[in-house]
Design a protein around this motif. Structure first.
Motif, PDB file in Angstrom:
ATOM      1  N   LYS A  85       0.833  -1.204   0.000  1.00 17.28           N
ATOM      2  CA  LYS A  85       0.000   0.000   0.000  1.00 17.28           C
ATOM      3  C   LYS A  85       0.867   1.253   0.000  1.00 17.28           C
ATOM      4  O   LYS A  85       0.533   2.242  -0.656  1.00 17.28           O
ATOM      5  N   GLN A 134      -8.612   1.940  -1.539  1.00 17.16           N
ATOM      6  CA  GLN A 134      -9.664   0.919  -1.521  1.00 17.16           C
ATOM      7  C   GLN A 134     -10.744   1.235  -2.549  1.00 17.16           C
ATOM      8  O   GLN A 134     -11.260   0.328  -3.217  1.00 17.16           O
ATOM      9  N   VAL A 146      -9.502   0.249  -6.029  1.00 18.09           N
ATOM     10  CA  VAL A 146      -9.544  -1.207  -6.222  1.00 18.09           C
ATOM     11  C   VAL A 146     -10.980  -1.657  -6.485  1.00 18.09           C
ATOM     12  O   VAL A 146     -11.241  -2.479  -7.372  1.00 18.09           O
ATOM     13  N   HIS A 147     -11.925  -1.087  -5.734  1.00 15.71           N
ATOM     14  CA  HIS A 147     -13.334  -1.426  -5.943  1.00 15.71           C
ATOM     15  C   HIS A 147     -13.784  -1.012  -7.348  1.00 15.71           C
ATOM     16  O   HIS A 147     -14.499  -1.767  -8.026  1.00 15.71           O
ATOM     17  N   ARG A 157     -12.365  -3.539  -9.886  1.00  9.96           N
ATOM     18  CA  ARG A 157     -13.080  -4.817  -9.817  1.00  9.96           C
ATOM     19  C   ARG A 157     -14.458  -4.722 -10.465  1.00  9.96           C
ATOM     20  O   ARG A 157     -14.882  -5.636 -11.173  1.00  9.96           O
ATOM     21  N   ARG A 204      -6.149  -9.292  -6.310  1.00  9.44           N
ATOM     22  CA  ARG A 204      -6.144 -10.038  -5.048  1.00  9.44           C
ATOM     23  C   ARG A 204      -5.682  -9.137  -3.907  1.00  9.44           C
ATOM     24  O   ARG A 204      -4.700  -8.413  -4.036  1.00  9.44           O
ATOM     25  N   THR A 205      -6.411  -9.177  -2.810  1.00 12.25           N
ATOM     26  CA  THR A 205      -5.996  -8.462  -1.610  1.00 12.25           C
ATOM     27  C   THR A 205      -5.000  -9.309  -0.840  1.00 12.25           C
ATOM     28  O   THR A 205      -5.289 -10.461  -0.489  1.00 12.25           O
ATOM     29  N   HIS A 219      -3.439  -9.485   2.492  1.00 12.23           N
ATOM     30  CA  HIS A 219      -3.696  -8.900   3.795  1.00 12.23           C
ATOM     31  C   HIS A 219      -2.393  -8.526   4.505  1.00 12.23           C
ATOM     32  O   HIS A 219      -1.443  -9.309   4.551  1.00 12.23           O
ATOM     33  N   TYR A 255      -1.837  -5.245  -2.665  1.00 12.70           N
ATOM     34  CA  TYR A 255      -2.636  -5.896  -3.702  1.00 12.70           C
ATOM     35  C   TYR A 255      -1.723  -6.498  -4.764  1.00 12.70           C
ATOM     36  O   TYR A 255      -0.588  -6.052  -4.956  1.00 12.70           O
TER      37      TYR A 255
END
Length: 232
Positions: A47, A66, A69-70, A73, A87-88, A90, A94
């Motif tokens: 990040k 975020q 990314v949304h 997608r 893919r996230t 964690h 990403y």
């Protein structure tokens, strides 16, 4: 550069994204983020690195990333599916996951097939063409080397008339140049020994090879120190 994955085609030169149904709209920042993830694939991008690339010297809330990314997608993932191209990872950031075909649109189609260098092994030669060459095992429409210690997407070599650069793509067994394991892109010179895991080759620039030289007389790659240590 043009990237094709699933039914999506992204062209960095024209800054366009399209699907079978027609153009796909992405905001400028979302497009830039998708390109960063495609270029880094299959590695994850943190990040912090993404913030530095997308908003240099500017503070933005974490939700800004975020939201991008949304947006991506929503634009490129197949409707009704639970899987995503993004893919996230964690605690990290990403990554782009999935099969991608790439072609360098900077070069005319006729020029793209021009061989600039060879990877010469003990029993094989791998051509390196103008532009991006992705080396791996079981690849489609890229440069396949079917050996057990090579990852599916092992390394990327970009060849131009001015330079030849290699980059590891997060391979399991590593990419080595003259006994040094790569942790960043490296410029190659004629005669360098390049190892993908335990598969070793000597780089030979096409212009350095004699027209009458056969594969039997080409210099074969030696066994570098990191392999001798393992075998000893």
């Amino acid at each position: 550069m043009k990237y094709t994955f699933g039914t999506i085609c992204l062209d960095t030169g024209g800054r366009t994204v399209s699907a079978l149904s027609g153009p796909v709209h992405l905001t400028r920042k979302a497009f830039d983020l998708l390109v960063v993830l495609l270029e880094a694939r299959p590695n994850a991008v943190s990040k912090d690195d993404l913030h530095a690339r997308l908003w240099p010297d500017t503070f933005v809330a974490e939700s800004s990333l975020q939201n991008l990314v949304h947006e991506i997608r929503q634009a490129i993932d197949a409707p009704g599916t639970q899987t995503s191209w993004i893919r996230t990872v964690h605690g990290v950031g990403y990554s782009f996951c999935g099969d991608v075909r790439s072609s360098d649109t900077r070069f005319p189609p006729g020029q793209r097939d021009r061989i600039l260098a060879w990877l010469v092994g003990e029993s094989t030669r791998v051509p390196l063409r103008l532009g991006e060459n992705v080396l791996g095992r079981g690849l489609e429409q890229e440069t396949e080397i079917d050996l057990p210690t090579i990852s599916r997407r092992h390394a990327r070599i970009v060849a131009t008339d001015d330079s030849t650069t290699v980059e590891d793509l997060g391979s399991k067994n590593g990419t080595w140049v003259n006994d040094e394991r790569l942790d960043s892109p490296r410029v190659l010179t004629d005669g360098d020994v390049l190892c993908l895991g335990s598969a070793c080759f000597r780089l030979r620039l096409a212009r350095s090879l004699k027209a009458t030289e056969s594969s039997d007389t080409l210099p074969s790659a030696s066994h570098p120190a990191h392999l001798r240590k393992k075998s000893g």
